[in-house]
Every structure is written in structure tokens, then in C-alpha cells.
Design a protein around this motif. Structure first.
Motif, PDB file in Angstrom:
ATOM      1  N   ASN A  63      46.394  -6.604 -46.527  1.00  0.00           N
ATOM      2  CA  ASN A  63      47.219  -5.461 -46.146  1.00  0.00           C
ATOM      3  C   ASN A  63      48.016  -4.894 -47.309  1.00  0.00           C
ATOM      4  O   ASN A  63      48.301  -3.690 -47.350  1.00  0.00           O
ATOM      5  CB  ASN A  63      48.160  -5.847 -45.008  1.00  0.00           C
ATOM      6  N   ALA A  64      48.377  -5.746 -48.271  1.00  0.00           N
ATOM      7  CA  ALA A  64      49.146  -5.275 -49.424  1.00  0.00           C
ATOM      8  C   ALA A  64      48.370  -4.254 -50.246  1.00  0.00           C
ATOM      9  O   ALA A  64      48.963  -3.425 -50.950  1.00  0.00           O
ATOM     10  CB  ALA A  64      49.557  -6.452 -50.301  1.00  0.00           C
ATOM     11  N   LYS A  65      47.059  -4.274 -50.143  1.00  0.00           N
ATOM     12  CA  LYS A  65      46.232  -3.327 -50.906  1.00  0.00           C
ATOM     13  C   LYS A  65      46.468  -1.891 -50.468  1.00  0.00           C
ATOM     14  O   LYS A  65      46.145  -0.950 -51.201  1.00  0.00           O
ATOM     15  CB  LYS A  65      44.756  -3.699 -50.765  1.00  0.00           C
ATOM     16  N   ALA A  66      47.012  -1.695 -49.275  1.00  0.00           N
ATOM     17  CA  ALA A  66      47.266  -0.340 -48.789  1.00  0.00           C
ATOM     18  C   ALA A  66      48.273   0.401 -49.651  1.00  0.00           C
ATOM     19  O   ALA A  66      48.309   1.642 -49.648  1.00  0.00           O
ATOM     20  CB  ALA A  66      47.754  -0.391 -47.346  1.00  0.00           C
ATOM     21  N   ALA A  67      49.095  -0.333 -50.397  1.00  0.00           N
ATOM     22  CA  ALA A  67      50.106   0.315 -51.241  1.00  0.00           C
ATOM     23  C   ALA A  67      49.477   1.192 -52.305  1.00  0.00           C
ATOM     24  O   ALA A  67      50.112   2.122 -52.803  1.00  0.00           O
ATOM     25  CB  ALA A  67      50.995  -0.739 -51.890  1.00  0.00           C
ATOM     26  N   ASP A  68      48.242   0.917 -52.664  1.00  0.00           N
ATOM     27  CA  ASP A  68      47.571   1.666 -53.726  1.00  0.00           C
ATOM     28  C   ASP A  68      46.633   2.740 -53.181  1.00  0.00           C
ATOM     29  O   ASP A  68      45.892   3.354 -53.947  1.00  0.00           O
ATOM     30  CB  ASP A  68      46.783   0.706 -54.614  1.00  0.00           C
ATOM     31  N   VAL A  69      46.657   2.966 -51.859  1.00  0.00           N
ATOM     32  CA  VAL A  69      45.745   3.928 -51.230  1.00  0.00           C
ATOM     33  C   VAL A  69      46.466   5.253 -51.011  1.00  0.00           C
ATOM     34  O   VAL A  69      47.575   5.291 -50.483  1.00  0.00           O
ATOM     35  CB  VAL A  69      45.221   3.391 -49.879  1.00  0.00           C
ATOM     36  N   THR A  70      45.825   6.334 -51.409  1.00  0.00           N
ATOM     37  CA  THR A  70      46.331   7.679 -51.139  1.00  0.00           C
ATOM     38  C   THR A  70      45.330   8.400 -50.248  1.00  0.00           C
ATOM     39  O   THR A  70      44.166   8.568 -50.621  1.00  0.00           O
ATOM     40  CB  THR A  70      46.526   8.473 -52.447  1.00  0.00           C
ATOM     41  N   GLN A 124      44.532  -1.389 -43.244  1.00  0.00           N
ATOM     42  CA  GLN A 124      44.865  -0.696 -44.486  1.00  0.00           C
ATOM     43  C   GLN A 124      44.972   0.807 -44.259  1.00  0.00           C
ATOM     44  O   GLN A 124      45.845   1.475 -44.828  1.00  0.00           O
ATOM     45  CB  GLN A 124      43.812  -1.004 -45.539  1.00  0.00           C
ATOM     46  N   LEU A 125      44.098   1.346 -43.408  1.00  0.00           N
ATOM     47  CA  LEU A 125      44.147   2.770 -43.095  1.00  0.00           C
ATOM     48  C   LEU A 125      45.469   3.121 -42.413  1.00  0.00           C
ATOM     49  O   LEU A 125      46.125   4.110 -42.769  1.00  0.00           O
ATOM     50  CB  LEU A 125      42.971   3.148 -42.196  1.00  0.00           C
ATOM     51  N   ALA A 126      45.883   2.303 -41.440  1.00  0.00           N
ATOM     52  CA  ALA A 126      47.127   2.568 -40.712  1.00  0.00           C
ATOM     53  C   ALA A 126      48.345   2.454 -41.627  1.00  0.00           C
ATOM     54  O   ALA A 126      49.298   3.242 -41.522  1.00  0.00           O
ATOM     55  CB  ALA A 126      47.256   1.599 -39.539  1.00  0.00           C
ATOM     56  N   LEU A 127      48.331   1.474 -42.518  1.00  0.00           N
ATOM     57  CA  LEU A 127      49.448   1.317 -43.447  1.00  0.00           C
ATOM     58  C   LEU A 127      49.500   2.468 -44.444  1.00  0.00           C
ATOM     59  O   LEU A 127      50.580   2.984 -44.764  1.00  0.00           O
ATOM     60  CB  LEU A 127      49.326  -0.019 -44.190  1.00  0.00           C
ATOM     61  N   LEU A 169      52.681   5.047 -44.998  1.00  0.00           N
ATOM     62  CA  LEU A 169      53.282   5.160 -46.326  1.00  0.00           C
ATOM     63  C   LEU A 169      53.223   6.591 -46.858  1.00  0.00           C
ATOM     64  O   LEU A 169      53.992   6.953 -47.751  1.00  0.00           O
ATOM     65  CB  LEU A 169      52.589   4.212 -47.301  1.00  0.00           C
ATOM     66  N   ALA A 170      52.311   7.383 -46.304  1.00  0.00           N
ATOM     67  CA  ALA A 170      52.182   8.775 -46.743  1.00  0.00           C
ATOM     68  C   ALA A 170      53.147   9.708 -46.023  1.00  0.00           C
ATOM     69  O   ALA A 170      53.278  10.872 -46.393  1.00  0.00           O
ATOM     70  CB  ALA A 170      50.747   9.263 -46.504  1.00  0.00           C
ATOM     71  N   ARG A 171      53.853   9.188 -45.007  1.00  0.00           N
ATOM     72  CA  ARG A 171      54.746  10.053 -44.224  1.00  0.00           C
ATOM     73  C   ARG A 171      56.020  10.374 -45.007  1.00  0.00           C
ATOM     74  O   ARG A 171      56.505   9.551 -45.791  1.00  0.00           O
ATOM     75  CB  ARG A 171      55.120   9.381 -42.905  1.00  0.00           C
ATOM     76  N   PRO A 172      56.578  11.547 -44.814  1.00  0.00           N
ATOM     77  CA  PRO A 172      57.805  11.931 -45.529  1.00  0.00           C
ATOM     78  C   PRO A 172      58.937  10.937 -45.268  1.00  0.00           C
ATOM     79  O   PRO A 172      59.162  10.520 -44.127  1.00  0.00           O
ATOM     80  CB  PRO A 172      58.142  13.304 -44.921  1.00  0.00           C
TER      81      PRO A 172
END
Length: 338
Positions: free
Chosen positions: A294-301, A266-269, A273-276
Motif C-alpha cells: 500500500n505504501a507504493k501508492a504514495a508514488d502514483v499520480t 493502491q488505486l483507492a489510496l 492522495l490526489a484530493r485537494p
């Protein structure tokens, strides 16, 4: 699940996409595919990525069956064309003949009358780019694809393709590069060019073939049944990362993930996802619970400090040479005849 527009288009996609490059292979098959697709849908994933060449065309068929009965308007289905799908000299590449025939075959296998995104899987140096883009325009104008994209093209190739797409008035909206905290090749040239052109990134291998999940530990004893112990299509990509220095650095990020209540995956995803320019990350799985987690990473900032920690830990072992992109496509004008 979070959602974003793909490039400057009106197409909205899920931040995590399901890809079946390795989910549907000889060791897994239909039941695993159905379970993983169901887990993806339950997690809010609406974007599904495949290619005509995966599992010798069986992956498209499997995905089509797994999605049967799901409201088509609620899905974004992507596929690709380029690699050999038959024994003939015209069963590969980006000629008008192969693109138009492959589009029809992909639709038949997927069980749909259109795909939302039709992608050039690699660049074809043996076919004039004008012919390739005109063939894609034919597919779009026939209603068989809403949008077009490319995968593993260099910045120059993308610029040339985008210029022709504008002339033909067809929407080239995406690029699909390999991209992760260990493979940062697109950052120097490809992503800046795409941002200038309004092209979004659909990134593949965001977990570096599983290395960034932490399941591979220093010492060379790989988990049974893992990609490192198999001979499937992804195993050759692992070689450069299965080194003790790389694996120790990945393991060193575990306290960072634990402190945020995340898995290493999740950290890697969340990092990618935070990259420009990155719109969505394509994930596969050997088990449906991997999709769910892994889908939970979509909600991580991630905050800037966390991103900096990840960068500092992995930068010494990350691949950054922009020249690696060109190596993924044929370089000779007569490759088709080799």
C-alpha cells in the motif's frame, strides 16, 4: 516515499502514515505490531499515528516499543486525546485536567518526551472551547507537543478552534477526517474551511475499512479473519458498504487498476492522495506485506480520466452528506454525565 508539509506548517510528513488503531488489537498484538512498523520504516514511512484509547491504551505502549531504537528526530509521532481512558468522570473529554494528564500518560506509554502532533480526537460540547485550546497551549508551551490538530470536527468547530489557536499563538495545523472514495463527507464543508485556514488533512479509513481493496465480493461470503467476520473496533463501520451494489461497483474498478499495474488498494489510496487538501493517508494492516504494497501508492499520480472513472463508478453509492461529521462527536452538553 513522497513527503509534504502538513498544512501551512514547517512539519514534513510522509504521504502514507502508519496507524495502529486496528493493527494492535486483541487478535494480533505485539509481534504483528513490530513486523508492521518495520515494514513501514522499510517503505520510507516516517509518520506514525495512534491514540490513547486504542486497545485500551495498549496501542501507544506497543507503538513505543516497536519504535524504540529508531532515531526520534527522523519520526513524526501523532497521538490523540478525548475518549475514555479510565473509569472516572474526568477520564474523558477535553477539559484542562484530562488533556494535561492524558498528555503525560501518552508520553509515558510512547516512551518519548514529546509528540509531533497532539490531536483532539473528537469535539467536546461539555467543555468550553476556550478551556480546551488553552490546555493545548499549555501542552505545546511545555514542549510536550510541537503542533496540535483535530479529528472529526465540523467546519464551524474548526473555524472557532483555529481562531482561538491564533490568539494563543499555537499551531493548529491538521484535521483528521474519515475520507475515501466511498466516504466523501468532508468535501462539502470541512475541507474547504481547512484549505482557507491552512489546515492539512490526515485522512483515516482511506480504504473504507478494506472494502476498496476488493476483498469483499458480492454474495455475503466474507474472507475468514477479515474485519467483516470479527468484532474489533472497525467492524461496525462496514455495515453500510457490505452490499452487493457497492461491492459490484468496487469490483468494476479492477480493470482500471490492472491497466495501471496497481492493486485496487493502491488505486483507492492514490485517489484520496490526489484530493485537494489531503496531505497524508493513514493505513493499518494485519500483515506487514500489506504495508509494503500500500505504501507504493504514495508514488502514483492518477490522470484526470482515471479519477473521473473512479468517481463515476462509486458516486451512486458514496456517502456525501456533510451532516455525518457532526454525528461522530457527542451532541449533548451533558453527555459526560449520561
Amino acid at each position: 516515499m513522497d513527503f509534504r508539509h502538513l498544512g501551512r506548517s514547517g512539519l514534513i510528513v510522509s504521504r502514507i502514515a502508519y496507524g495502529n488503531w486496528l493493527t494492535h488489537d486483541a487478535s494480533r498484538g505485539e509481534e504483528t505490531e513490530r513486523a508492521c512498523v518495520r515494514a513501514a520504516l522499510d517503505a520510507g514511512i516516517t509518520t506514525f499515528d495512534t491514540a490513547d484509547v486504542y486497545a485500551d491504551t495498549r496501542a501507544e505502549e506497543s507503538l513505543g516499543r516497536a519504535l524504540k531504537g529508531v532515531r526520534r528526530e527522523g519520526l513524526e509521532i501523532f497521538t490523540k486525546v478525548f475518549a475514555p481512558t479510565g473509569p472516572g468522570r474526568n477520564d474523558l473529554g477535553l477539559s484542562r485536567k484530562h488533556i494535561r494528564e492524558s498528555a503525560d500518560n501518552s508520553l509515558r506509554r510512547l516512551g518519548t518526551d514529546h509528540v509531533d502532533l497532539y490531536q483532539a480526537h473528537r469535539f467536546d460540547p461539555s467543555t468550553p472551547l476556550e478551556e480546551t485550546m488553552e490546555a493545548f497551549a499549555d501542552v505545546v508551551h511545555a514542549g510536550k507537543a510541537h503542533y496540535i490538530g483535530v479529528s472529526e470536527w465540523t467546519a464551524d468547530q474548526i473555524r472557532r478552534g483555529a481562531a482561538l489557536a491564533r490568539e494563543l499563538r499555537i499551531p493548529l495545523i491538521s484535521n483528521q477526517p474519515q475520507y475515501s472514495a466511498l466516504w466523501r463527507v468532508p468535501e462539502a464543508e470541512v475541507i474547504p474551511a481547512c484549505q482557507e485556514l491552512g489546515i492539512g488533512q490526515i485522512v483515516w479509513s482511506p480504504l473504507a475499512q478494506g472494502v476498496l481493496t476488493g476483498k469483499y465480493e458480492p454474495g455475503g461470503q466474507w474472507p475468514a479473519g477479515s474485519r467483516a467476520t470479527s468484532e474489533n473496533d472497525g467492524s461496525e463501520l462496514l455495515g453500510g458498504w457490505l452490499k452487493d451494489d457497492v461491492l459490484r461497483r468496487v469490483a468494476g474498478l479492477r480493470p482500471v487498476a490492472d491497466g495501471l499495474g496497481l492493486s485496487l488498494a493502491q488505486l483507492a489510496l492514490a485517489w484520496v492522495l490526489a484530493r485537494p487538501g489531503v496531505v497524508t493517508a493513514v493505513i493499518g494492516a494485519s500483515r506487514p506485506e500489506q504495508i509494503t504494497d500500500n505504501a507504493k501508492a504514495a508514488d502514483v499520480t492518477l490522470d484526470e480520466e482515471t479519477v473521473a472513472l473512479i468517481d463515476a463508478a462509486l458516486a451512486p453509492v458514496a456517502t456525501t452528506d456533510p451532516g455525518e461529521t457532526a454525528k461522530s462527536s457527542p451532541g449533548s452538553s451533558d453527555w459526560r454525565l449520561a
